[in-house]
Design an enzyme around this catalytic site. Structure first.
Site, PDB file in Angstrom:
ATOM      1  N   ARG A  31       0.828  -1.212   0.000  1.00  0.00           N
ATOM      2  CA  ARG A  31       0.000   0.000   0.000  1.00  0.00           C
ATOM      3  C   ARG A  31       0.853   1.248   0.000  1.00  0.00           C
ATOM      4  NH1 ARG A  31      -3.602   1.343   5.205  1.00  0.00           N
ATOM      5  NH2 ARG A  31      -1.608   2.082   5.956  1.00  0.00           N
ATOM      6  N   CYS A  61       0.080   5.467   0.753  1.00  0.00           N
ATOM      7  CA  CYS A  61      -0.925   6.394   1.256  1.00  0.00           C
ATOM      8  C   CYS A  61      -0.345   7.795   1.153  1.00  0.00           C
ATOM      9  CB  CYS A  61      -1.298   6.072   2.701  1.00  0.00           C
ATOM     10  SG  CYS A  61      -2.591   7.150   3.370  1.00  0.00           S
TER      11      CYS A  61
END
Length: 128
Positions: A105, A107
């Site tokens: 991920r 972000c």
């Protein structure tokens, strides 16, 4: 060669793009904002917005014949990184609920998102 993925269980594209493309072994979703596809509404708080965005990603991935556990990468765009703890908790609960490994991920905080929402999430899923 790619194929368009489309489902009415996620919000329709609000511009000249598709919900996702199927590359055969890989599904790449467009960013999903927290619009409820049934009502067109957006929840107020960041946790509910995070969950709705993830539900929209799930609907698209499932329309391609895959499941949450097939997601290998997400990119999360947030309007305010001060919301990170709440986003993280909701994200954790979502993948745990689906008994899925956590994907890789990124972000990032952004200045503004479509419809002035607080979050947008895109994903890559693979066929094994």
């Amino acid at each position: 060669m790619s194929r368009e993925i489309s489902t009415d269980k996620a919000p329709a594209a609000i511009g000249p793009y598709v919900q996702a493309v199927d590359l055969g072994s890989m599904i790449i979703t467009s960013g999903q904002i927290p619009v409820d596809p049934k009502t067109g509404t957006v929840p107020d708080d960041i946790a509910a917005q995070t969950r709705q965005s993830l539900d929209n990603v799930q609907a698209i991935v499932e329309a391609a014949g895959l499941k949450v556990a097939d997601i290998v990468k997400t990119t999360v765009f947030v309007k305010d990184l001060n919301d990170f703890a709440s986003v993280n908790a909701t994200y954790d609960a979502f993948f745990t609920e689906h008994q899925a490994s956590f994907p890789a991920r990124s972000c990032v905080e952004v200045a503004r998102l479509p419809k002035d929402v607080k979050i947008e999430i895109e994903a890559i899923a693979i066929r094994s």
